[in-house]
Design a protein around this motif. Sequence first.
Motif, PDB file in Angstrom:
ATOM      1  N   ALA A  15      63.497 -40.142  91.013  1.00  0.00           N
ATOM      2  CA  ALA A  15      63.898 -39.519  89.755  1.00  0.00           C
ATOM      3  C   ALA A  15      64.094 -38.025  89.972  1.00  0.00           C
ATOM      4  O   ALA A  15      63.207 -37.337  90.477  1.00  0.00           O
ATOM      5  N   VAL A  17      65.091 -34.802  87.603  1.00  0.00           N
ATOM      6  CA  VAL A  17      65.252 -34.465  86.191  1.00  0.00           C
ATOM      7  C   VAL A  17      65.119 -32.960  86.006  1.00  0.00           C
ATOM      8  O   VAL A  17      64.512 -32.259  86.823  1.00  0.00           O
ATOM      9  N   ILE A  24      63.325 -34.002  78.570  1.00  0.00           N
ATOM     10  CA  ILE A  24      63.957 -34.431  79.816  1.00  0.00           C
ATOM     11  C   ILE A  24      65.467 -34.305  79.657  1.00  0.00           C
ATOM     12  O   ILE A  24      66.053 -34.835  78.699  1.00  0.00           O
ATOM     13  N   PRO A  27      68.746 -36.554  83.567  1.00  0.00           N
ATOM     14  CA  PRO A  27      67.997 -37.436  84.481  1.00  0.00           C
ATOM     15  C   PRO A  27      68.941 -38.182  85.415  1.00  0.00           C
ATOM     16  O   PRO A  27      70.034 -38.611  85.009  1.00  0.00           O
ATOM     17  N   ASP A  45      69.806 -43.707  82.732  1.00  0.00           N
ATOM     18  CA  ASP A  45      69.862 -42.244  82.608  1.00  0.00           C
ATOM     19  C   ASP A  45      70.026 -41.824  81.148  1.00  0.00           C
ATOM     20  O   ASP A  45      69.380 -40.874  80.686  1.00  0.00           O
ATOM     21  N   LEU A  48      66.800 -42.083  79.127  1.00  0.00           N
ATOM     22  CA  LEU A  48      65.801 -41.060  79.449  1.00  0.00           C
ATOM     23  C   LEU A  48      66.182 -39.687  78.904  1.00  0.00           C
ATOM     24  O   LEU A  48      65.311 -38.871  78.595  1.00  0.00           O
ATOM     25  N   ASP A  49      67.461 -39.413  78.794  1.00  0.00           N
ATOM     26  CA  ASP A  49      67.930 -38.081  78.416  1.00  0.00           C
ATOM     27  C   ASP A  49      67.462 -37.731  77.004  1.00  0.00           C
ATOM     28  O   ASP A  49      67.683 -38.483  76.050  1.00  0.00           O
ATOM     29  N   VAL A  86      59.664 -40.910  86.966  1.00  0.00           N
ATOM     30  CA  VAL A  86      59.965 -39.766  86.094  1.00  0.00           C
ATOM     31  C   VAL A  86      58.700 -38.957  85.831  1.00  0.00           C
ATOM     32  O   VAL A  86      58.702 -37.719  85.883  1.00  0.00           O
TER      33      VAL A  86
END
Length: 349
Positions: A15, A17, A24, A27, A45, A48-49, A86
């Motif tokens: 990961a 980031v 985050i 990513p 991705d 996670l953003d 992450v």
Amino acid sequence: MHGEYKVPGGKLVVADVDVVDGLIRNPRISGDFFLEPDEALEAIDRALDGLSAGLEARDLAARVQAGLPEGTVMLGLTTEAVGIAVRRAVARASDWRDHDWRLVHEGPQPPALHMAIDQVLAEEVGAGRRPPTLRIWEWGASAVVIGSFQSLRNEVDGDAARALDVEVVRRVSGGGAMFVEPGNTITYSLYAPESLVAGMSFAESYAFLDDWVLGALAELGIRAWYQPLNDITSDHGKIAGAAQKRLANGAVLHHVTMSYDIDVDKMLQVLRIGREKLSDKGTTSAKKRVDPLRRQTGLSREEIIRRMVAHFRTRYGLTPDTLTDDERVLADKYVAEKFTTPEWTARVP
């Protein structure tokens, strides 16, 4: 920020980031895993953003799972592994290869001294006075080692232990009792900074810290895997048990005892719980010996240890080392003031 996590028995997850205002951003998940369809990677991705950088790995995994396209197939990869990678990036976790690992493998020591050395080396690594270390134990006497929170009288038949000249000691980590004999067990400890397991729960760190052992056993022809919480097992049954202690100064102590060739009848005379476990399974008499490593490899204990150390060295690097004079003096002090005292050994009567 960069974080890596190798799925036990699976593949590497990486990961990369950014963290902006606690969130985050940008990513980028990568690795040598298999994932279908291709667009699933972009979906991970996207999921996670914008998430809080303070979320735990399990919460990140849940968000990733919710964002996957229907029918996604993961091989060597899990959403939990993505969450851990992450978290390790955000926590600025270290990697095995970031450290100058040392090997301590000295002659047989009394059981109480082993308990003391464990505490000393963990404290020294946490204080930054010693590099992360792998220690291979040599037992100077037969012993029962009970976990930090176990009841002495519930676990050990004291009369039998005295009659059979089996020393009883208590370690600083939790977990269950183990019976050891010189030349018939393989015990090792890892002393590492907490950064090595940053982003992981206790349960996740057990498998992570012993993944190298599974690789070493595979090279010996043993198909082994981690059985949560703290066992290493194979098709022929349990091979090893692990225990762990996190110190306040930022060190992780992780130790494992593996069965090479154990006298079960003797073990059951001194371990009360062992008798009850066999009784629950309807077993009226034990085999004379439990010898998973000897039987499954056909190798001597010394050769197995040599190959395990060589495997660790190949993966992470390893420099031979010894205890320092100061470490020996402190260990002797701990033996006298703690590990041979009834206040410690019987602290849970």
